[in-house]
Scaffold this active site. Structure first.
Site, PDB file in Angstrom:
ATOM      1  N   ASP A  97     -11.975  -9.925   4.439  1.00  0.00           N
ATOM      2  CA  ASP A  97     -13.263 -10.040   3.726  1.00  0.00           C
ATOM      3  C   ASP A  97     -13.746 -11.493   3.708  1.00  0.00           C
ATOM      4  O   ASP A  97     -14.952 -11.762   3.757  1.00  0.00           O
ATOM      5  CB  ASP A  97     -13.173  -9.487   2.294  1.00  0.00           C
ATOM      6  CG  ASP A  97     -13.452  -7.973   2.229  1.00  0.00           C
ATOM      7  OD1 ASP A  97     -13.139  -7.263   3.211  1.00  0.00           O
ATOM      8  OD2 ASP A  97     -13.980  -7.495   1.206  1.00  0.00           O
TER       9      ASP A  97
ATOM     10  N   ASP B  14      -2.146 -18.649   1.141  1.00  0.00           N
ATOM     11  CA  ASP B  14      -3.135 -19.413   0.356  1.00  0.00           C
ATOM     12  C   ASP B  14      -3.768 -20.507   1.209  1.00  0.00           C
ATOM     13  O   ASP B  14      -4.985 -20.719   1.196  1.00  0.00           O
ATOM     14  CB  ASP B  14      -2.516 -19.964  -0.947  1.00  0.00           C
ATOM     15  CG  ASP B  14      -1.151 -20.600  -0.772  1.00  0.00           C
ATOM     16  OD1 ASP B  14      -0.599 -20.557   0.347  1.00  0.00           O
ATOM     17  OD2 ASP B  14      -0.637 -21.161  -1.756  1.00  0.00           O
TER      18      ASP B  14
ATOM     19  N   ASP C 247      -6.027  -7.545   4.349  1.00  0.00           N
ATOM     20  CA  ASP C 247      -7.185  -6.973   3.654  1.00  0.00           C
ATOM     21  C   ASP C 247      -8.043  -8.091   3.066  1.00  0.00           C
ATOM     22  O   ASP C 247      -9.256  -8.141   3.262  1.00  0.00           O
ATOM     23  CB  ASP C 247      -6.702  -6.025   2.548  1.00  0.00           C
ATOM     24  CG  ASP C 247      -7.860  -5.422   1.770  1.00  0.00           C
ATOM     25  OD1 ASP C 247      -8.838  -4.996   2.404  1.00  0.00           O
ATOM     26  OD2 ASP C 247      -7.782  -5.390   0.523  1.00  0.00           O
TER      27      ASP C 247
ATOM     28  N   LYS D 108       3.881 -15.393   3.082  1.00  0.00           N
ATOM     29  CA  LYS D 108       4.118 -16.131   1.843  1.00  0.00           C
ATOM     30  C   LYS D 108       5.625 -16.350   1.770  1.00  0.00           C
ATOM     31  O   LYS D 108       6.317 -15.879   0.846  1.00  0.00           O
ATOM     32  CB  LYS D 108       3.569 -15.328   0.641  1.00  0.00           C
ATOM     33  CG  LYS D 108       3.570 -16.083  -0.679  1.00  0.00           C
ATOM     34  CD  LYS D 108       2.480 -17.143  -0.779  1.00  0.00           C
ATOM     35  CE  LYS D 108       2.616 -17.915  -2.085  1.00  0.00           C
ATOM     36  NZ  LYS D 108       1.648 -19.033  -2.195  1.00  0.00           N
TER      37      LYS D 108
ATOM     38  N   TYR E 132       0.814  -1.212   0.000  1.00  0.00           N
ATOM     39  CA  TYR E 132       0.000   0.000   0.000  1.00  0.00           C
ATOM     40  C   TYR E 132       0.852   1.268   0.000  1.00  0.00           C
ATOM     41  O   TYR E 132       0.416   2.310  -0.464  1.00  0.00           O
ATOM     42  CB  TYR E 132      -0.916   0.023   1.228  1.00  0.00           C
ATOM     43  CG  TYR E 132      -2.128  -0.853   1.109  1.00  0.00           C
ATOM     44  CD1 TYR E 132      -2.012  -2.237   1.013  1.00  0.00           C
ATOM     45  CD2 TYR E 132      -3.402  -0.301   1.108  1.00  0.00           C
ATOM     46  CE1 TYR E 132      -3.127  -3.033   0.919  1.00  0.00           C
ATOM     47  CE2 TYR E 132      -4.523  -1.100   1.013  1.00  0.00           C
ATOM     48  CZ  TYR E 132      -4.385  -2.469   0.914  1.00  0.00           C
ATOM     49  OH  TYR E 132      -5.493  -3.254   0.824  1.00  0.00           O
TER      50      TYR E 132
HETATM   51  C1  IPM Z   1     -10.204  -1.771   3.851  1.00  0.00           C
HETATM   52  C2  IPM Z   1     -10.387  -1.278   2.447  1.00  0.00           C
HETATM   53  C3  IPM Z   1      -9.247  -0.383   2.013  1.00  0.00           C
HETATM   54  C4  IPM Z   1      -7.960  -1.173   2.144  1.00  0.00           C
HETATM   55  C5  IPM Z   1      -9.421   0.160   0.587  1.00  0.00           C
HETATM   56  C6  IPM Z   1     -10.594   1.077   0.480  1.00  0.00           C
HETATM   57  C7  IPM Z   1      -8.213   0.875   0.082  1.00  0.00           C
HETATM   58  O1  IPM Z   1     -10.572  -2.343   1.560  1.00  0.00           O
HETATM   59  O2  IPM Z   1     -10.080  -0.940   4.772  1.00  0.00           O
HETATM   60  O3  IPM Z   1     -10.205  -2.989   4.055  1.00  0.00           O
HETATM   61  O4  IPM Z   1      -7.637  -1.989   1.270  1.00  0.00           O
HETATM   62  O5  IPM Z   1      -7.255  -0.983   3.140  1.00  0.00           O
HETATM   63 MN    MN Z   2     -10.725  -4.272   2.525  1.00  0.00          MN
END
Ligand code: IPM
Ligand code: MN
Ligand code: NAD
Length: 335
Positions: free
Chosen positions: A224, A196, A220, A164, A118
């Site tokens: 999710d 993975d 990240d 990784k 990032y």
């Molecule tokens: C999160 C989001 C952000 C990230 C995006 C919006 C850049 O997905 O906070 O998880 O990847 O950090």
């Molecule tokens: Mn995210």
């Protein structure tokens, strides 16, 4: 006490309106101010993170962020997400805590938030090749690993470091540092997983995890996946903490352009982030627990469409405020 609200874009303002309402109900004495970040800030000032917003955040006891981003990635220079990255970086909120709970699941992802891909060097070579780089200094790795060990020690004592290391130099250093620090935390059982495999294990056996600690990009993506297993993005909250200074509290979800403006977004993630703000930012763990309990009670009967119900964003927020006013544990807490 003073808290800064950054509603942001899309459903950000919709869920932050409810979160602000709940915060004011839990700690009426808290001073709340709102500042622009993201697309709205670019439209008004030309900058995703205006100086006045940054100054307000730096002087706050905690910052509550909705989400930023328009879902348009055709930009070349200033974009809404950059404002959030700058804020994370300046506040140095390197430890992003993302708890996930569901029947049988109680896992915490600790994501490194201010390093890696990032924040690495990007560019384009003369031949048109485009690159992003991933860099970590050992000190950056140690401080987030320590958070992972400490949190694991306060929970069930299991820490899974995800990397990784079979491919990446940064991951090999990460694994070495984890092994070196483990000696200082004998009460914590450390193991390592390749990312993975970790993704597969998360889906197949989420109950096998206690604390996961990992670098920015892996965290990240894994968060999710974890959100999908534990009620969806509408309910996943986070706290991003520095060593000193204000923390940044925000839902895991984004601006949800597909449902924005309809008043149907689930404000649970934002309101759970208020609970994390109460605990980690304002030093009010009892109020945090009270709010978490109210969220659990209300979720059983009031549901937004993502949870299969028909409640609006505001109806859910109002139900939380009402539940707080008739808190069954209040008499116990007061006694
Ligand atoms: C999160 C989001 C952000 C990230 C995006 C919006 C850049 O997905 O906070 O998880 O990847 O950090
Ligand atoms: Mn995210
Ligand atoms: P998203 O998280 O915004 O949405 C993914 C899916 O989840 C959508 O179907 C959405 O409707 C649903 N969803 C998300 N939050 C919800 C809620 N509270 N209630 C009900 N449903 C919800 O991810 P995306 O669509 O990939 O990203 C949209 C924009 O948001 C992008 O610009 C991205 O960069 C940005 N984003 C910002 C943050 C942040 O500011 N912290 C986090 C993630 C994404």
């Amino acid at each position: 006490m003073n808290v800064v609200l950054l509603p942001g874009d899309g459903i950000g303002p919709e869920v932050i309106a409810e979160a602000g309402k709940v915060l004011a109900a839990v700690v009426p004495e808290v001073e709340i101010s709102e500042h622009p970040l993201g697309s709205e800030a670019i439209a008004r000032t030309g900058e995703a993170l205006p100086a006045s917003t940054l100054t307000a955040c730096q002087g706050a006891d905690g910052v509550l962020l909705g989400a930023v981003g328009s879902g348009d990635y055709s930009w070349s220079t200033s974009n809404p997400e950059d404002g959030m990255f700058a804020l994370r970086r300046v506040l140095d909120v390197y430890a992003n805590l993302r708890p996930f709970r569901a029947p049988g699941i109680d896992l915490l992802i600790v994501r490194e938030l201010v390093g890696g891909l990032y924040f690495g060097v990007r560019g384009t070579r003369p031949d048109g090749t485009v690159f992003d780089t991933c860099e970590y200094h050992p000190d950056q790795v140690d401080r987030v690993l320590r958070r992972g060990f400490e949190l694991a020690r306060s929970r069930r004592g299991r820490l899974t470091s995800v990397d990784k290391a079979n491919v990446l130099a940064t991951s090999r250093m990460w694994r070495q540092r984890a092994l070196a620090l483990a000696a200082e935390y004998p009460e914590v059982e450390l193991d390592h997983l390749l990312v993975d495999t970790a993704a597969m294990r998360l889906v197949q056996a989420p109950e096998s995890f206690d604390v996961i600690v990992t670098e920015n990009t892996f965290g990240d993506i894994l968060s999710d996946i974890a959100a999908a297993l534990a009620g969806g993005l509408g309910v996943a909250a986070s706290a991003s903490l520095a060593d000193s200074g204000p923390g940044l509290f925000e839902p895991v979800h984004g601006t949800a352009p597909d449902i924005a403006g309809r008043g149907v977004a689930n404000p649970t993630a934002a309101i759970r982030s208020v609970a994390m703000l109460l605990e980690h930012g304002l030093g009010r763990p009892a109020e945090a627990a009270r709010l978490d309990a109210a969220l659990d009670r209300v979720a059983a009967t009031v549901q937004t469409p993502d949870q299969g119900g028909t409640a609006t964003t505001a109806e859910f927020g109002d139900a939380i405020v009402a539940a707080l006013a008739t808190d069954p544990s209040e008499e116990l807490a007061d006694a």
